[in-house]
Design a protein around this motif. Structure first.
Motif, short mmCIF file in Angstrom:
data_model
loop_
_atom_site.label_atom_id
_atom_site.label_comp_id
_atom_site.label_asym_id
_atom_site.label_seq_id
_atom_site.Cartn_x
_atom_site.Cartn_y
_atom_site.Cartn_z
N MET A 189 0.81 -1.21 0.00
CA MET A 189 0.00 0.00 0.00
C MET A 189 0.85 1.27 0.00
SD MET A 189 -3.12 -0.75 -0.22
CE MET A 189 -3.86 0.79 0.26
N ARG A 190 2.14 1.15 0.29
CA ARG A 190 2.99 2.31 0.35
C ARG A 190 3.03 3.01 -1.01
NH1 ARG A 190 6.98 4.48 3.53
NH2 ARG A 190 8.84 5.28 2.51
N GLY A 191 2.68 4.31 -1.02
CA GLY A 191 2.64 5.07 -2.25
C GLY A 191 1.35 4.94 -3.02
N LYS A 192 0.40 4.14 -2.53
CA LYS A 192 -0.86 3.90 -3.26
C LYS A 192 -2.06 4.56 -2.60
CE LYS A 192 0.87 0.86 -6.28
NZ LYS A 192 2.25 0.76 -5.79
N TRP A 193 -1.88 5.16 -1.44
CA TRP A 193 -3.02 5.66 -0.68
C TRP A 193 -3.75 6.80 -1.40
CZ3 TRP A 193 -5.88 3.68 2.95
CH2 TRP A 193 -5.37 2.67 3.76
N PHE A 194 -3.06 7.54 -2.23
CA PHE A 194 -3.72 8.62 -2.96
C PHE A 194 -4.83 8.07 -3.85
CE2 PHE A 194 -4.03 11.24 -6.84
CZ PHE A 194 -4.50 12.42 -6.27
N PHE A 195 -4.56 6.97 -4.53
CA PHE A 195 -5.57 6.38 -5.41
C PHE A 195 -6.69 5.73 -4.60
CE2 PHE A 195 -1.57 6.33 -7.89
CZ PHE A 195 -1.97 7.19 -8.89
N ILE A 196 -6.35 5.22 -3.42
CA ILE A 196 -7.39 4.71 -2.53
C ILE A 196 -8.32 5.85 -2.11
CG2 ILE A 196 -7.84 3.65 -0.28
CD1 ILE A 196 -6.73 1.70 -2.26
N ALA A 197 -7.71 7.03 -1.84
CA ALA A 197 -8.51 8.21 -1.44
C ALA A 197 -9.45 8.62 -2.56
CB ALA A 197 -7.58 9.36 -1.06
N VAL A 198 -8.95 8.65 -3.80
CA VAL A 198 -9.79 9.01 -4.94
C VAL A 198 -10.94 8.01 -5.09
CG1 VAL A 198 -9.87 9.28 -7.44
CG2 VAL A 198 -7.93 10.18 -6.16
N THR A 199 -10.61 6.72 -4.95
CA THR A 199 -11.63 5.67 -5.06
C THR A 199 -12.70 5.82 -3.99
OG1 THR A 199 -9.92 4.18 -5.90
CG2 THR A 199 -11.99 3.18 -5.22
N GLY A 200 -12.26 6.06 -2.75
CA GLY A 200 -13.21 6.24 -1.65
C GLY A 200 -14.13 7.43 -1.87
N LYS B 228 -3.98 -6.47 -11.99
CA LYS B 228 -5.35 -6.92 -11.73
C LYS B 228 -5.67 -6.88 -10.25
CE LYS B 228 -5.78 -9.89 -15.81
NZ LYS B 228 -6.01 -11.28 -16.31
N LYS B 229 -4.66 -7.17 -9.41
CA LYS B 229 -4.89 -7.14 -7.96
C LYS B 229 -5.26 -5.73 -7.50
CE LYS B 229 -2.02 -11.04 -6.49
NZ LYS B 229 -0.86 -11.48 -5.65
N GLU B 230 -4.57 -4.74 -8.05
CA GLU B 230 -4.87 -3.35 -7.66
C GLU B 230 -6.23 -2.92 -8.18
OE1 GLU B 230 -1.39 -1.40 -9.21
OE2 GLU B 230 -0.50 -1.23 -7.22
N ILE B 231 -6.57 -3.35 -9.40
CA ILE B 231 -7.90 -3.04 -9.94
C ILE B 231 -8.97 -3.64 -9.03
CG2 ILE B 231 -9.51 -3.46 -11.84
CD1 ILE B 231 -7.48 -1.37 -12.55
N PHE B 232 -8.74 -4.87 -8.63
CA PHE B 232 -9.68 -5.53 -7.71
C PHE B 232 -9.78 -4.76 -6.39
CE2 PHE B 232 -10.44 -8.52 -4.20
CZ PHE B 232 -11.71 -8.99 -4.57
N LEU B 233 -8.63 -4.30 -5.89
CA LEU B 233 -8.61 -3.53 -4.64
C LEU B 233 -9.43 -2.25 -4.79
CD1 LEU B 233 -7.56 -2.99 -1.77
CD2 LEU B 233 -5.53 -1.94 -2.82
N PHE B 234 -9.25 -1.54 -5.91
CA PHE B 234 -10.01 -0.31 -6.14
C PHE B 234 -11.52 -0.59 -6.19
CE2 PHE B 234 -6.04 1.33 -8.50
CZ PHE B 234 -5.53 1.85 -7.33
N CYS B 235 -11.89 -1.69 -6.85
CA CYS B 235 -13.31 -2.06 -6.92
C CYS B 235 -13.86 -2.39 -5.54
CB CYS B 235 -13.51 -3.25 -7.86
SG CYS B 235 -13.21 -2.88 -9.60
N LEU B 236 -13.03 -3.04 -4.74
CA LEU B 236 -13.45 -3.40 -3.38
C LEU B 236 -13.65 -2.14 -2.53
CD1 LEU B 236 -13.96 -5.86 -1.52
CD2 LEU B 236 -11.55 -5.70 -0.83
N VAL B 237 -12.69 -1.21 -2.61
CA VAL B 237 -12.79 0.04 -1.85
C VAL B 237 -13.99 0.85 -2.32
CG1 VAL B 237 -11.65 2.26 -1.39
CG2 VAL B 237 -10.32 0.14 -1.34
N PHE B 238 -14.19 0.92 -3.62
CA PHE B 238 -15.33 1.66 -4.18
C PHE B 238 -16.65 1.08 -3.66
CE2 PHE B 238 -18.55 2.22 -7.54
CZ PHE B 238 -18.53 3.59 -7.67
N THR B 239 -16.77 -0.24 -3.65
CA THR B 239 -17.98 -0.90 -3.16
C THR B 239 -18.18 -0.63 -1.67
OG1 THR B 239 -17.69 -2.65 -4.79
CG2 THR B 239 -19.19 -3.10 -2.96
N LEU B 240 -17.08 -0.69 -0.91
CA LEU B 240 -17.14 -0.45 0.54
C LEU B 240 -17.65 0.96 0.85
CD1 LEU B 240 -16.49 -1.30 3.47
CD2 LEU B 240 -14.16 -0.45 3.09
#
Length: 772
Positions: free
Chosen positions: A1-12, A45-57
Motif C-alpha cells: 500500500m505504500r505510495g498507493k493511498w492517494f488512489f485509494i482516497a480518490v476511489t473512496g 489486476k490485484k490493484e484493480i480488484f482492490l479499487f473495486c473493493l474500496v469503491f464498493t465499501l
C-alpha cells in the motif's frame, strides 16, 4: 500500500459521491478512473480488484449514511429533553444552541428569544456545554433558497444531521442540570476560555485571539472578516497545520529543554492532540492537521526506521475522515483544507523543492494554494482575491512569527500574572489595531478581488481538470511560472465573456421578502439595471437587543445574487420611491457594487432615505438623475420610457413612484413601483393606448393598487407580484388576485415561487421560477 493511498482516497471519494450524490455520474467517473489506471499506469489486476473493493465499501458506507440520515422526529412534538453540545451563541436578543435530544438521540438547532437584558446576562453566565434541560417549543424545518445560487440553509444543516429548528417557548435554569463527561468538559473548557479572552483582552485583540487560540471567529466584526476574505488571507484566522505545527514544535522544544525524553514527549503529544482538536472546535482544518500529525507520530513511534510519505499520510487521513463522516465532503472548510493540502504535498517534491529563497518559496506556495482553491472559491463565493500572492507573503510570516506566538504567550502569562500584564496587552492591542486598519484599507481597493460569478457545471469541470495540467506544465517549466497563468486566465476570460456578453437577456424579480428588487440584464452587455433594492424596516431597539451584524436585504440577498451572476457594475440603479422596502438595501449595495447612475423620482419632497442616498452618491461621485414622465433612454435596440411621476404632482409618495415601460424579449413590460389607484388613474390618463403584456403589480398586490380600471385598460397577460411570505400586510390581497384571475392573467408570486425570471433571446423567452 505504500505510495498507493492517494488512489485509494480518490476511489473512496468516488464511492461516497456515487452513493450520496449521483449514481450515474459517480459510476462513470469510477469507470474512467479504472481506465486511466489500466492504460496509463498499467495497474495490476490485484490493484484493480482492490479499487473495486474500496469503491464498493464506500458506496455501502454512503448508503448506511443515507439510511441513518433521516429524522425520527415527526415535527409535532412539543416537549424535549436536550443536552447542549456546543458553546451557546448570543447575538442581540437571540440565543442559539446546538443541542441533542436525549431520548431520540437526534441533533437540534435550538433558538430562543431573550426576554430581558437580565435574562441574557444570567443565561450567558450560567448556561453552558453539557447542560441537560427540559424544554418546550415548536419545531420547523430550515428554509430553502428562494433565489438562484443562494445559500441552502436546510441542506447545510442536514450535512450535519440537523433536520429541525426548535423555537423554545421558555428556558429556565431550574429545568437544567449538569451532565459530566470528557467531551462536554473539554467543550466547556473551550467555552470558558473564549469568555475569558473576551472579558479580559482589549477590544481589537480579543476577537483575533479567540480565533487563533480557540478557533472561534464569532467575535470578529463582519466587515473585518470580509476584508480578510477579499485579501485571500482568511485562512490565517482558522487553526490549521501552521498553528498546530508551531504549537507542537514549541511544546516539543520546551519539553526537551526541561529534560523530558523524546519518547515521553511523543506519548504526551499522542494524548494531547485529540484533546486539542476538541478545545479548538474540531473544525475540518484542525482535524486534518491533528490527524496528520498523529499519524506521523504513530509511524515514528512504531516504525522508526520507516520514512512517512506525506502523500500517503494525507490520503490515509482523508480516507479515514470521509469513512467516519461521509457528509463532511459537503463542508466548505473540509473541501478547502484537503484540496490545498493535497496540492501542497503533491507539489512539494516536484515544484516547491526548486525554490531555495524563502520569499520565492512563499510566493510559489501561495500560487499553489490559490490555483487549487479557486474553483471552490468561485463556486461558493463567486470571487477570488488577486492580491493574495502579495498579502500572503506579508501576512503569513507576520501571523506565524509574531501574532500567534504573542497571543499564546500573553494568554499563558496573563493566567499567571493577571492585570499586571495590562501594559503589554495595550501595546499588542495597538499593534493589532494597526494591522486591522491596514487590512481594511487594502481591502477597499477596487481591484483587490475578481468577481466572475458561479461557474456553470461544464466550466466547473474545466476548472477542476485544468489544475493538474497547470502543475504538470509548471513542473516542466520551473523558470516560466508567469506563462503558466495562461491556463487559468483563459478559463477566467471564458467565464467572464460568456457571462457578461451572453446573447441572452434576463429579467429577474429577486425574492427580497416584503419589498421590490428587479434585475434587468440586456443581451451582449448592452445594459444592466436594477429597479429597487428591497429593504428591511429598522425599529429602534435597546442596546442589548441589537445584533452584531443585523440582517440587511441589500448586503445579504441582493449583492450575493448579483455577484453570483458575475455582476459587479450597474449601469443604472432605479429607485422608484423613498420607502424602505424599495430602497433600504441601497446603501449596502452601493458599498459593494459599482453604480454608474442613480435614478430617482422628480418629486416636490424627497424622503429622508432618498436624501441619504443622494449624499452617498455625492461622496462616491455617482451622478443622480431625477426623472419624470416623458424621460427616456436607449440601450441598443431597447427604449426605456419613464411614465411616472408626473411633474408638479401633488400625489402621495407611492403614487409618485417611477413607472417604467419597455419592450424586451417580444413582450411589453410595465414596472409600476408602488403606484396606487390615484397614480394609476394619472397613468391611464396620460397613456390611454398603452399595450402591456407583463405587469409588475403595484404595491405588492395591495387592494389599493391594480384597480379594475388599470386591468381593463392595459389587459396584461402576465402579472408579477413581489411580496413576503406570510407578511403581516396580507399582500397580495384576495381582491387583487380575484381581479387578475377573472381576466385569466397568469400570476407569478415571489412569496410562493421564489425569484421569477424571464430569459429571452431575440423576441422569444421563457418564464422560470425557483419553486415550480
Amino acid at each position: 500500500m505504500r505510495g498507493k493511498w492517494f488512489f485509494i482516497a480518490v476511489t473512496g471519494l468516488l464511492g461516497i459521491l456515487t452513493s450520496l450524490r449521483s449514481n450515474e455520474v459517480g459510476l462513470v467517473l469510477f469507470l474512467l478512473f479504472l481506465l486511466f489506471q489500466k492504460i496509463v499506469r498499467r495497474t495490476t489486476k490485484k490493484e484493480i480488484f482492490l479499487f473495486c473493493l474500496v469503491f464498493t465499501l464506500f458506496c455501502f458506507r454512503g448508503e448506511i449514511e443515507k439510511s441513518w440520515g433521516k429524522s425520527k422526529i415527526t415535527g409535532h412534538e412539543e416537549a424535549f429533553t436536550i443536552e447542549i453540545i456546543e458553546p451557546i451563541k448570543m447575538d442581540g436578543d437571540r440565543l442559539t444552541i446546538r443541542a441533542k435530544e436525549i431520548k431520540i438521540k437526534e441533533k437540534l438547532l435550538t433558538t430562543y428569544a431573550l426576554k430581558s437584558e437580565e435574562e441574557k446576562n444570567y443565561l450567558f453566565n450560567n448556561l453552558s456545554v453539557g447542560a441537560v434541560c427540559k424544554v418546550t417549543g415548536n419545531l420547523e424545518e430550515a428554509g430553502t433558497p428562494t433565489n438562484e445560487n443562494a445559500f441552502n440553509y436546510r441542506d447545510y444543516l442536514r450535512t450535519q444531521n440537523i433536520y429541525w429548528i426548535l423555537e423554545l417557548q421558555k428556558l429556565k435554569m431550574d429545568d437544567c442540570k449538569k451532565s459530566i463527561n470528557l467531551i462536554s468538559s473539554l467543550k466547556k473548557l473551550r467555552e470558558e476560555g473564549i469568555k475569558y479572552i473576551d472579558n479580559n483582552f482589549p477590544a481589537e485583540m480579543s476577537p483575533l485571539a479567540s480565533a487563533l487560540v480557540f478557533g472561534d471567529r464569532s467575535l470578529i466584526e463582519d466587515d473585518l472578516l470580509h476584508a480578510y476574505q477579499r485579501l485571500g488571507i482568511v485562512h490565517l484566522l482558522a487553526i490549521s497545520g501552521l498553528h498546530v505545527s508551531m504549537l507542537v514544535g514549541t511544546l516539543f522544544y520546551l519539553g526537551l529543554r526541561v529534560g523530558i525524553t523524546r519518547e515521553k514527549l511523543m506519548n504526551g503529544l499522542l494524548l494531547f492532540l485529540p484533546i486539542y482538536m476538541v478545545l479548538t472546535g474540531a473544525s475540518p482544518s484542525v482535524n486534518r492537521a491533528c490527524l496528520m500529525l498523529l499519524l506521523f507520530l504513530l509511524i515514528k513511534k512504531f516504525k522508526p526506521q520507516q520514512t512517512a510519505i506525506g502523500l500517503d499520510v494525507i490520503s490515509f487521513v482523508f480516507v479515514f475522515y470521509i469513512f467516519l463522516t461521509p457528509k463532511s465532503i459537503y463542508n466548505i472548510g473540509f473541501q478547502l483544507s484537503f484540496t490545498v493540502t493535497f496540492a501542497l504535498v503533491l507539489s512539494s517534491t516536484i515544484i516547491l523543492k526548486h525554490y531555495s529563497s524563502p520569499v520565492k518559496l512563499l510566493i510559489a506556495t501561495s500560487i499553489v494554494s490559490q490555483v487549487s482553491s479557486t474553483p471552490i472559491l468561485l463556486y461558493y463565493f463567486y470571487e477570488f482575491s488577486i492580491v493574495s500572492l502579495v498579502t500572503n507573503v506579508v501576512f503569513i510570516p507576520l501571523f506565524s512569527n509574531i501574532i500567534l506566538p504573542a497571543f499564546l504567550l500573553v494568554l499563558i502569562f496573563y493566567l499567571i500574572f493577571g492585570e499586571a500584564l495590562n501594559p503589554i496587552l495595550l501595546l499588542l492591542n495597538a499593534f493589532i489595531h494597526f494591522i486591522n486598519a491596514v487590512t481594511m484599507k487594502i481591502a477597499e481597493f477596487p481591484l483587490s478581488t475578481v468577481t466572475l460569478g458561479r461557474p456553470a457545471p461544464i466550466l466547473m469541470a474545466l476548472y477542476i481538470s485544468s489544475i493538474p495540467l497547470f502543475f504538470m506544465k509548471w513542473e516542466k517549466r520551473q523558470k516560466s511560472v508567469a506563462r503558466l497563468l495562461v491556463v487559468p486566465v483563459s478559463l477566467f476570460l471564458i467565464q467572464f465573456s460568456t457571462t457578461t456578453y451572453s446573447p441572452k437577456g434576463v429579467i429577474t424579480m429577486i425574492d427580497v421578502g416584503q419589498g421590490d428588487s428587479i434585475l434587468i440584464k440586456l443581451p451582449y452587455n448592452k445594459g444592466t439595471y436594477l429597479i429597487d433594492t428591497g429593504g428591511t424596516l429598522q425599529f429602534s431597539q435597546e442596546k442589548w437587543k441589537k445584533k452584531k451584524d443585523p440582517f440587511d436585504i441589500g448586503k445579504d440577498v441582493v449583492v450575493p445574487f448579483l455577484k453570483s451572476k458575475g455582476i459587479t457594475k450597474l449601469d443604472k440603479l432605479i429607485l422608484t420611491h423613498g420607502d424602505m422596502d424599495h430602497m433600504g438595501g441601497a446603501p449596502a449595495l452601493l458599498k459593494a457594487i459599482k453604480v454608474k447612475e442613480i435614478v430617482l423620482p422628480d418629486v416636490q419632497e424627497s424622503s429622508t432615505l432618498e436624501k441619504d442616498i443622494v449624499d452617498i452618491a455625492h461622496q462616491k461621485n455617482i451622478p443622480v438623475k431625477f426623472v419624470r414622465n416623458g424621460d427616456m433612454w436607449t440601450a441598443g435596440d431597447y427604449v426605456f420610457h419613464i411614465l411616472s411621476p408626473v411633474v408638479s404632482s401633488d400625489l402621495e409618495r407611492n403614487d409618485n413612484s417611477v413607472a417604467l415601460f419597455v419592450e424586451m424579449g417580444g413582450l411589453k413590460w410595465l414596472f409600476t413601483g408602488d403606484l396606487e389607484e390615484e397614480g394609476e388613474k394619472r397613468l391611464i390618463l396620460n397613456y390611454p393606448n398603452l399595450v402591456v403584456d407583463v405587469l409588475k403589480v403595484g404595491h405588492h398586490g395591495s387592494k389599493t393598487s391594480t384597480s379594475e380600471n388599470l386591468v381593463q385598460s392595459y389587459k396584461p397577460k402576465v402579472a408579477m407580484i413581489s411580496a413576503g411570505k406570510n407578511n403581516r400586510f396580507g399582500h397580495p390581497h384576495k381582491e387583487v388576485l380575484e381581479r387578475l384571475s377573472k381576466e385569466k392573467i397568469i400570476i407569478y408570486r415571489t412569496d410562493e415561487s421564489g425569484a421569477i425570471s424571464y430569459y429571452f433571446k431575440g423576441n422569444s423567452g421563457t418564464f422560470l421560477t425557483i419553486n415550480p
